[in-house]
Design a protein around this motif. Structure first.
Motif, short mmCIF file in Angstrom:
data_model
loop_
_atom_site.label_atom_id
_atom_site.label_comp_id
_atom_site.label_asym_id
_atom_site.label_seq_id
_atom_site.Cartn_x
_atom_site.Cartn_y
_atom_site.Cartn_z
N LEU A 172 16.68 83.03 -22.77
CA LEU A 172 16.40 82.25 -23.98
C LEU A 172 17.29 82.72 -25.13
N PRO A 173 17.64 81.82 -26.02
CA PRO A 173 18.36 82.25 -27.22
C PRO A 173 17.57 83.33 -27.96
N ASP A 174 18.28 84.21 -28.68
CA ASP A 174 17.67 85.42 -29.23
C ASP A 174 16.39 85.16 -30.01
N ARG A 175 16.44 84.27 -30.96
CA ARG A 175 15.28 84.06 -31.83
C ARG A 175 14.15 83.38 -31.06
N LEU A 176 14.48 82.46 -30.15
CA LEU A 176 13.43 81.82 -29.36
C LEU A 176 12.77 82.83 -28.44
N GLY A 177 13.58 83.67 -27.81
CA GLY A 177 13.01 84.68 -26.94
C GLY A 177 12.14 85.67 -27.69
N GLU A 178 12.54 86.04 -28.91
CA GLU A 178 11.76 86.96 -29.71
C GLU A 178 10.42 86.36 -30.11
N VAL A 179 10.43 85.08 -30.47
CA VAL A 179 9.18 84.41 -30.84
C VAL A 179 8.21 84.38 -29.66
N VAL A 180 8.71 84.03 -28.47
CA VAL A 180 7.84 83.97 -27.29
C VAL A 180 7.30 85.34 -26.95
N GLU A 181 8.16 86.34 -26.95
CA GLU A 181 7.73 87.68 -26.57
C GLU A 181 6.70 88.23 -27.55
N GLU A 188 1.05 89.03 -31.69
CA GLU A 188 1.29 88.90 -33.12
C GLU A 188 1.05 87.45 -33.53
N SER A 189 0.56 87.29 -34.74
CA SER A 189 0.32 85.94 -35.25
C SER A 189 1.64 85.28 -35.64
N LEU A 190 1.63 83.96 -35.64
CA LEU A 190 2.84 83.24 -36.03
C LEU A 190 3.18 83.48 -37.49
N THR A 191 2.15 83.75 -38.29
CA THR A 191 2.40 84.02 -39.71
C THR A 191 3.19 85.31 -39.88
N ASP A 192 2.82 86.36 -39.17
CA ASP A 192 3.55 87.63 -39.25
C ASP A 192 4.98 87.47 -38.74
N ILE A 193 5.13 86.71 -37.66
CA ILE A 193 6.48 86.50 -37.11
C ILE A 193 7.34 85.73 -38.11
N ALA A 194 6.75 84.74 -38.78
CA ALA A 194 7.50 83.96 -39.77
C ALA A 194 7.95 84.83 -40.93
N VAL A 195 7.08 85.76 -41.38
CA VAL A 195 7.45 86.65 -42.48
C VAL A 195 8.60 87.56 -42.06
N ASP A 196 8.55 88.11 -40.86
CA ASP A 196 9.60 89.01 -40.39
C ASP A 196 10.93 88.29 -40.21
N LEU A 197 10.86 87.03 -39.73
CA LEU A 197 12.11 86.29 -39.50
C LEU A 197 12.62 85.62 -40.78
N GLY A 198 11.79 85.56 -41.81
CA GLY A 198 12.21 84.94 -43.05
C GLY A 198 12.25 83.43 -42.99
N VAL A 199 11.36 82.84 -42.20
CA VAL A 199 11.30 81.38 -42.09
C VAL A 199 9.86 80.94 -42.35
N THR A 200 9.66 79.64 -42.37
CA THR A 200 8.32 79.11 -42.62
C THR A 200 7.49 79.14 -41.33
N LEU A 201 6.18 79.01 -41.52
CA LEU A 201 5.28 79.00 -40.38
C LEU A 201 5.54 77.80 -39.48
N SER A 202 5.81 76.64 -40.07
CA SER A 202 6.09 75.46 -39.27
C SER A 202 7.36 75.64 -38.44
N ARG A 203 8.34 76.35 -38.99
CA ARG A 203 9.57 76.58 -38.26
C ARG A 203 9.32 77.49 -37.04
N VAL A 204 8.49 78.52 -37.21
CA VAL A 204 8.16 79.38 -36.07
C VAL A 204 7.42 78.59 -34.99
N SER A 205 6.53 77.69 -35.41
CA SER A 205 5.82 76.85 -34.44
C SER A 205 6.79 75.97 -33.68
#
Length: 281
Positions: A172-181, A188-205
């Motif tokens: 998987l592409p780096d960011r997609l693989g990181e989100v899945v893992e 981890e919650s999607l909210t925490d992942i969005a904060v770490d990646l610097g994107v919105t919650l909808s974008r992480v979803s």
């Protein structure tokens, strides 16, 4: 006794035809019991009484088989008789009502209270025995006792599927693989992942949904050999085609050349695994 040895098997078959043998009872054990009884019957037989040996022996052999069954039955005769009456009443009610009877209807038919009916059923269930030597079914388990582990074929298939999934996640592409893992394995919650990646919650979803679509396409192609038509625009279709091709390349056989000279490569698809296990050793 040698001349009439077949009477022992006949006695076992006659008893089995009259009653339903429990699942844990072995016909071989009953046959051995009947053969031992045949020895005793032969010793006691009086040819001057006027009856043939077969006429004299058969009912006694059947009685020996029934005694053997009763000795191994944990339920008393009264419980078994009550269970037979309950089964007959349930069958009659089902035929009359066109559906299985309720507990209250069955108790009324037997003219007992629901409490007495429940106590009877508990006594019958306590007498149920299972065999650890039961015949195995197609899934590798037994009809009475569940299998303690996977069959060799199922273990190979599970291991190969896990390997395919691991390779698909690694591709998987780096960011997609990181989100899945992080979302599925890191809890981890999607909210925490969005904060770490610097994107919105909808974008992480959206990223996680896209990763799952790619994983599904790769596993269907590499594991089930069933291509999945890509949805979306040209960019999405190109990404999926490239990703699936990369997964197929990663899941190819990587065994060393020296080992290939000694051993054939292992099967890498479910169909190949099943074909390999279906071949004679």
């Amino acid at each position: 006794m040698t001349q009439h040895l077949a009477l022992a098997q006949y006695a076992v078959n006659a008893v089995a035809a009259r009653i339903s043998l429990p699942a844990h009872v072995s016909r071989e054990d009953l046959l051995s019991c009947a053969q031992v009884a045949l020895v005793e019957v032969a010793r006691r037989f009086d040819a001057g009484a006027g009856a043939t040996f077969a006429t004299y022996a058969l009912p006694r052999l059947q009685g020996a088989v029934l005694d053997e069954l009763r000795s191994g039955d944990w339920a008393s005769r009264s419980v078994r008789a009550a269970a037979r009456r309950s089964d007959a009443a349930a069958d009659a009610l089902a035929a009359r009502l066109g559906r299985p009877p309720t507990r209250a209807e069955l108790a009324a038919e037997l003219e007992v209270s629901p409490t007495e009916l429940s106590a009877l059923q508990v006594d019958v269930h306590r007498a149920v025995m299972v065999s650890i030597d039961a015949t195995t079914n197609d899934d590798g388990g037994t009809f009475d006792v569940p299998a303690p582990g996977d069959t060799p074929e199922r273990a190979v298939v599970k291991r190969e599927r896990a390997r395919h999934l691991h390779e698909a996640m690694a591709a998987l592409p780096d960011r997609l693989g990181e989100v899945v893992e992080r979302s599925f394995f890191g809890d981890e919650s999607l909210t925490d992942i969005a904060v770490d990646l610097g994107v919105t919650l909808s974008r992480v979803s959206q990223m996680r949904a896209r990763a799952l679509v790619l994983l599904h396409a790769a596993m269907s192609e590499a594991w089930e050999e069933r291509p999945v038509v890509a949805a979306g625009g040209v960019r999405a279709r190109t990404q999926q085609a490239g990703y699936v091709a990369q997964v197929l390349e990663r899941t190819a056989d990587r065994r060393p050349v020296a080992s290939r000279a000694l051993y054939p490569p292992p099967p890498r698809t479910p169909a190949a695994v099943r074909r390999a296990f279906g071949q004679p050793a």
